[in-house]
Motif scaffolding. Structure first.
Motif, PDB file in Angstrom:
ATOM      1  N   LEU A 138       0.837  -1.199   0.000  1.00 57.70           N
ATOM      2  CA  LEU A 138       0.000   0.000   0.000  1.00 57.70           C
ATOM      3  C   LEU A 138       0.876   1.256   0.000  1.00 57.70           C
ATOM      4  CD1 LEU A 138      -2.673   1.486   0.150  1.00 57.70           C
ATOM      5  CD2 LEU A 138      -2.649   1.171   2.634  1.00 57.70           C
ATOM      6  N   ALA A 139       1.925   1.267   0.800  1.00 58.75           N
ATOM      7  CA  ALA A 139       2.813   2.428   0.838  1.00 58.75           C
ATOM      8  C   ALA A 139       3.445   2.681  -0.527  1.00 58.75           C
ATOM      9  CB  ALA A 139       3.893   2.231   1.902  1.00 58.75           C
ATOM     10  N   ALA A 140       3.861   1.609  -1.214  1.00 56.09           N
ATOM     11  CA  ALA A 140       4.470   1.757  -2.537  1.00 56.09           C
ATOM     12  C   ALA A 140       3.449   2.252  -3.552  1.00 56.09           C
ATOM     13  CB  ALA A 140       5.066   0.423  -2.990  1.00 56.09           C
ATOM     14  N   CYS A 141       2.209   1.788  -3.436  1.00 52.31           N
ATOM     15  CA  CYS A 141       1.147   2.250  -4.341  1.00 52.31           C
ATOM     16  C   CYS A 141       0.888   3.738  -4.145  1.00 52.31           C
ATOM     17  CB  CYS A 141      -0.132   1.460  -4.106  1.00 52.31           C
ATOM     18  SG  CYS A 141      -0.084  -0.252  -4.683  1.00 52.31           S
ATOM     19  N   ARG A 142       0.818   4.164  -2.905  1.00 50.11           N
ATOM     20  CA  ARG A 142       0.585   5.589  -2.635  1.00 50.11           C
ATOM     21  C   ARG A 142       1.733   6.435  -3.175  1.00 50.11           C
ATOM     22  NH1 ARG A 142      -1.915   4.714   3.429  1.00 50.11           N
ATOM     23  NH2 ARG A 142      -4.105   5.174   2.897  1.00 50.11           N
ATOM     24  N   ALA A 143       2.952   5.912  -3.053  1.00 53.29           N
ATOM     25  CA  ALA A 143       4.114   6.658  -3.545  1.00 53.29           C
ATOM     26  C   ALA A 143       4.098   6.789  -5.065  1.00 53.29           C
ATOM     27  CB  ALA A 143       5.403   5.976  -3.088  1.00 53.29           C
ATOM     28  N   ALA A 144       3.448   5.851  -5.764  1.00 55.03           N
ATOM     29  CA  ALA A 144       3.406   5.868  -7.230  1.00 55.03           C
ATOM     30  C   ALA A 144       2.361   6.828  -7.778  1.00 55.03           C
ATOM     31  CB  ALA A 144       3.138   4.461  -7.757  1.00 55.03           C
ATOM     32  N   LEU A 145       1.427   7.280  -6.954  1.00 51.98           N
ATOM     33  CA  LEU A 145       0.374   8.183  -7.407  1.00 51.98           C
ATOM     34  C   LEU A 145       0.954   9.562  -7.720  1.00 51.98           C
ATOM     35  CD1 LEU A 145      -2.424   7.223  -4.834  1.00 51.98           C
ATOM     36  CD2 LEU A 145      -2.181   6.425  -7.194  1.00 51.98           C
ATOM     37  N   PRO A 146       0.335  10.326  -8.633  1.00 55.71           N
ATOM     38  CA  PRO A 146      -0.918  10.044  -9.339  1.00 55.71           C
ATOM     39  C   PRO A 146      -0.690   9.170 -10.572  1.00 55.71           C
ATOM     40  CG  PRO A 146      -0.116  12.204  -9.932  1.00 55.71           C
ATOM     41  CD  PRO A 146       0.843  11.673  -8.913  1.00 55.71           C
ATOM     42  N   VAL A 147      -1.716   8.390 -10.903  1.00 51.10           N
ATOM     43  CA  VAL A 147      -1.707   7.572 -12.112  1.00 51.10           C
ATOM     44  C   VAL A 147      -3.062   7.697 -12.785  1.00 51.10           C
ATOM     45  CG1 VAL A 147      -0.003   5.921 -11.223  1.00 51.10           C
ATOM     46  CG2 VAL A 147      -2.450   5.492 -10.869  1.00 51.10           C
ATOM     47  N   ASP A 148      -3.097   7.334 -14.058  1.00 50.59           N
ATOM     48  CA  ASP A 148      -4.357   7.357 -14.797  1.00 50.59           C
ATOM     49  C   ASP A 148      -5.158   6.079 -14.602  1.00 50.59           C
ATOM     50  OD1 ASP A 148      -4.019   9.921 -16.377  1.00 50.59           O
ATOM     51  OD2 ASP A 148      -2.200   8.850 -16.965  1.00 50.59           O
ATOM     52  N   VAL A 149      -4.445   4.959 -14.419  1.00 52.43           N
ATOM     53  CA  VAL A 149      -5.114   3.672 -14.246  1.00 52.43           C
ATOM     54  C   VAL A 149      -4.354   2.851 -13.218  1.00 52.43           C
ATOM     55  CG1 VAL A 149      -3.859   2.683 -16.219  1.00 52.43           C
ATOM     56  CG2 VAL A 149      -5.943   1.565 -15.396  1.00 52.43           C
ATOM     57  N   ALA A 150      -5.096   2.182 -12.360  1.00 49.76           N
ATOM     58  CA  ALA A 150      -4.505   1.259 -11.393  1.00 49.76           C
ATOM     59  C   ALA A 150      -5.139  -0.110 -11.594  1.00 49.76           C
ATOM     60  CB  ALA A 150      -4.740   1.738  -9.966  1.00 49.76           C
ATOM     61  N   VAL A 151      -4.300  -1.134 -11.728  1.00 47.28           N
ATOM     62  CA  VAL A 151      -4.774  -2.511 -11.873  1.00 47.28           C
ATOM     63  C   VAL A 151      -4.255  -3.310 -10.691  1.00 47.28           C
ATOM     64  CG1 VAL A 151      -4.861  -4.564 -13.326  1.00 47.28           C
ATOM     65  CG2 VAL A 151      -4.727  -2.301 -14.387  1.00 47.28           C
ATOM     66  N   CYS A 152      -5.181  -3.712  -9.816  1.00 49.26           N
ATOM     67  CA  CYS A 152      -4.800  -4.434  -8.601  1.00 49.26           C
ATOM     68  C   CYS A 152      -4.931  -5.933  -8.860  1.00 49.26           C
ATOM     69  CB  CYS A 152      -5.671  -3.994  -7.431  1.00 49.26           C
ATOM     70  SG  CYS A 152      -5.428  -2.264  -6.975  1.00 49.26           S
ATOM     71  N   ALA A 153      -3.845  -6.526  -9.371  1.00 46.82           N
ATOM     72  CA  ALA A 153      -3.840  -7.954  -9.678  1.00 46.82           C
ATOM     73  C   ALA A 153      -3.189  -8.788  -8.585  1.00 46.82           C
ATOM     74  CB  ALA A 153      -3.110  -8.197 -11.005  1.00 46.82           C
ATOM     75  N   ALA A 154      -2.579  -8.141  -7.588  1.00 44.97           N
ATOM     76  CA  ALA A 154      -1.915  -8.887  -6.512  1.00 44.97           C
ATOM     77  C   ALA A 154      -2.938  -9.632  -5.657  1.00 44.97           C
ATOM     78  CB  ALA A 154      -1.097  -7.939  -5.644  1.00 44.97           C
ATOM     79  N   ALA A 155      -2.520 -10.784  -5.171  1.00 44.85           N
ATOM     80  CA  ALA A 155      -3.344 -11.555  -4.227  1.00 44.85           C
ATOM     81  C   ALA A 155      -2.892 -11.170  -2.818  1.00 44.85           C
ATOM     82  CB  ALA A 155      -3.180 -13.051  -4.472  1.00 44.85           C
ATOM     83  N   VAL A 156      -3.409 -10.048  -2.350  1.00 44.33           N
ATOM     84  CA  VAL A 156      -2.973  -9.496  -1.063  1.00 44.33           C
ATOM     85  C   VAL A 156      -3.622 -10.285   0.076  1.00 44.33           C
ATOM     86  CG1 VAL A 156      -2.884  -7.420   0.366  1.00 44.33           C
ATOM     87  CG2 VAL A 156      -2.784  -7.234  -2.141  1.00 44.33           C
ATOM     88  N   ALA A 157      -2.838 -10.661   1.063  1.00 45.56           N
ATOM     89  CA  ALA A 157      -3.375 -11.380   2.222  1.00 45.56           C
ATOM     90  C   ALA A 157      -4.375 -10.490   2.951  1.00 45.56           C
ATOM     91  CB  ALA A 157      -2.244 -11.786   3.158  1.00 45.56           C
ATOM     92  N   ASP A 158      -5.556 -11.034   3.251  1.00 50.63           N
ATOM     93  CA  ASP A 158      -6.574 -10.262   3.971  1.00 50.63           C
ATOM     94  C   ASP A 158      -6.182 -10.025   5.424  1.00 50.63           C
ATOM     95  OD1 ASP A 158      -8.296 -10.097   1.771  1.00 50.63           O
ATOM     96  OD2 ASP A 158      -9.161 -12.064   2.195  1.00 50.63           O
ATOM     97  N   TRP A 159      -5.353 -10.931   5.960  1.00 44.09           N
ATOM     98  CA  TRP A 159      -5.028 -10.880   7.386  1.00 44.09           C
ATOM     99  C   TRP A 159      -3.526 -10.935   7.597  1.00 44.09           C
ATOM    100  CZ3 TRP A 159      -9.324 -10.317  10.417  1.00 44.09           C
ATOM    101  CH2 TRP A 159     -10.553 -10.685   9.850  1.00 44.09           C
ATOM    102  N   ARG A 160      -3.084 -10.357   8.721  1.00 46.03           N
ATOM    103  CA  ARG A 160      -1.704 -10.478   9.159  1.00 46.03           C
ATOM    104  C   ARG A 160      -1.696 -10.791  10.652  1.00 46.03           C
ATOM    105  NH1 ARG A 160      -2.619  -4.931   9.204  1.00 46.03           N
ATOM    106  NH2 ARG A 160      -1.916  -3.827  11.081  1.00 46.03           N
ATOM    107  N   VAL A 161      -0.589 -11.302  11.125  1.00 50.10           N
ATOM    108  CA  VAL A 161      -0.463 -11.629  12.546  1.00 50.10           C
ATOM    109  C   VAL A 161      -0.360 -10.336  13.351  1.00 50.10           C
ATOM    110  CG1 VAL A 161       0.939 -12.813  14.277  1.00 50.10           C
ATOM    111  CG2 VAL A 161       0.613 -13.830  12.012  1.00 50.10           C
ATOM    112  N   ALA A 162      -1.213 -10.197  14.342  1.00 51.95           N
ATOM    113  CA  ALA A 162      -1.259  -8.953  15.118  1.00 51.95           C
ATOM    114  C   ALA A 162       0.007  -8.739  15.929  1.00 51.95           C
ATOM    115  CB  ALA A 162      -2.484  -8.960  16.029  1.00 51.95           C
ATOM    116  N   ASP A 163       0.592  -9.816  16.385  1.00 48.92           N
ATOM    117  CA  ASP A 163       1.779  -9.693  17.247  1.00 48.92           C
ATOM    118  C   ASP A 163       2.925 -10.525  16.684  1.00 48.92           C
ATOM    119  OD1 ASP A 163       0.476 -12.060  17.671  1.00 48.92           O
ATOM    120  OD2 ASP A 163       0.896 -12.155  19.825  1.00 48.92           O
TER     121      ASP A 163
END
Length: 404
Positions: free
Chosen positions: A259-284
């Motif tokens: 997400l941080a890298a995506c924000r750093a790449a903005l602005p863009v005309d088109v974004a294609v989110c093809a990554a299979a991002v994990a919905d969850w992470r370990v809290a600790d």
């Protein structure tokens, strides 16, 4: 015909993948490119000069000491008559000779005598590809500006498995179009962001939560957008794929870093989110390796939600891309759940695909997708992931072209 009038010198080395060059030539000619071939002596063991000549409609060159060709310094002229030199397959031997500046046959001499851009498509046994000598040679060539497409992981003719398979014709074609079309094409002047691959969410310094995404589809989309002239930033999770030529690749591990890298790449005309991002992470996530304790039969992990990259990029407001495209990788009720996801995330388009164990999509080379937009659904046939990328890029170019 996007390559109309462009001239490609195709250098064919001696590898089992040489048969793929026949399909590559056909596709280049379909797009209007002129193709001329140079063969190494070993290449004759896999394809014939007659086959290459029939497809290119031109003479095939093989001999450094041809009296007729070398009377006019033919090896110099061959390299300078082309807009791009493509080596496919690029064997370990020819790559080594390129890296060390040898000129012991026509192919190596042409490559040494050129100031024309060069694209190589490596092809070899996995052990040869992973050998430090080959990796050092590749680093040397990349540092000199040689573009690389592939190699892909997969089954080898020798029975082994791993990276070393030459990229498919469609992938090499996209790389050629990108190399020849920098700054031109229907997406020239447009900026694109693509996410690809899985994310790795740490449990401790040595373990992580991940998924089976290979990144092949996201990388293919990035290549296809670049081939149409877009300035592409690819944010990739951990994959074994090489960086696509002509694309700025940012490597990340976790969803938060993506997400941080995506924000750093903005602005863009088109974004294609093809990554299979994990919905969850370990809290600790632990700072040290979690040890199994005597008598311990279970271990509980507390999970917390990861940031939603697709929803974040789709959020209305200043800086939102004109077009946001997501993927819905489902194992059941594929179309229905994809429609729901599009509404929930707020993206413009979503590509639904079946990633159940029997589909072969995760880690495979083919994909079957349904494009879902506000106007309805478009069912695409079974295509290679490279072809899915090209088809999606063409649809994006058509849409953004109408809005420019």
């Amino acid at each position: 015909m996007p390559l109309n009038g462009r001239r490609t010198l195709l250098i064919v080395a001696g590898g089992i993948a040489a048969f793929k060059t026949l399909e590559l030539i056909r596709r280049l000619r379909e797009r209007g490119a002129a193709v001329r071939c140079v063969m190494t002596q070993a290449a004759h063991e896999f394809v014939t000069p007659l086959s290459l000549s029939a497809l290119t409609g031109d003479k095939v060159y093989t001999d450094l000491f041809s009296l007729t060709d070398e009377a006019e310094m033919g090896h110099i002229q061959l390299s300078r008559d082309a807009d791009l030199l493509v080596v496919a397959p690029a064997t370990a031997n020819l790559l080594a000779r390129m890296a060390h500046g040898l000129a012991d046959d026509l192919a190596a001499t042409v490559l040494l005598a050129t100031d024309t851009p060069v694209l190589v498509a490596p092809s070899m046994n996995v052990r040869m590809w992973e050998h430090p000598a080959t990796q050092a040679n590749m680093a040397t060539l990349r540092a000199r500006g040689v573009a690389v497409v592939g190699p892909n992981p997969g089954d080898m003719a020798c029975g082994e498995y791993g990276p070393g398979r030459m990229a498919e014709a469609a992938e090499i074609l996209a790389a050629i179009e990108g190399a020849l079309g920098a700054g031109t094409g229907p997406l020239a002047g447009r900026r694109a962001l693509v996410t690809s691959g899985p994310t790795h969410e740490p449990i401790d310094p040595v373990r992580f939560i991940a998924n089976r995404s290979s990144g092949k589809q996201g990388h293919a989309i990035a290549s296809a957008l670049a081939a149409l002239g877009a300035e592409v930033t690819l944010v990739s999770g951990p994959v074994t794929l090489p960086d696509p030529p002509g694309v700025t690749t940012v490597h990340v591990e976790s969803a938060e870093a993506m997400l941080a890298a995506c924000r750093a790449a903005l602005p863009v005309d088109v974004a294609v989110c093809a990554a299979a991002v994990a919905d969850w992470r370990v809290a600790d996530a632990a700072d040290q390796k979690r040890k199994k304790q005597p008598g311990q039969d279970t271990m509980a992990l507390t999970l917390t939600q990861n940031p939603d990259i697709l929803a974040t990029l789709s959020r209305p407001g200043e800086g939102r891309p004109m077009l946001v495209v997501g993927f819905a990788a489902e194992t059941e009720r594929v179309i229905e759940q994809a429609r729901e996801k599009r509404d929930r995330k707020g993206c413009d388009w979503i590509l639904a695909n079946d990633v159940s164990a029997t589909s072969g999509t995760f880690g495979g080379d083919a994909n079957t997708v349904h494009l879902i937009t506000a106007d309805g659904e478009d069912a695409w046939p079974v295509l290679s992931k490279a072809e899915v990328g090209q088809r999606l890029a063409a649809r994006i170019a058509e849409t953004l072209g109408g809005e420019a």
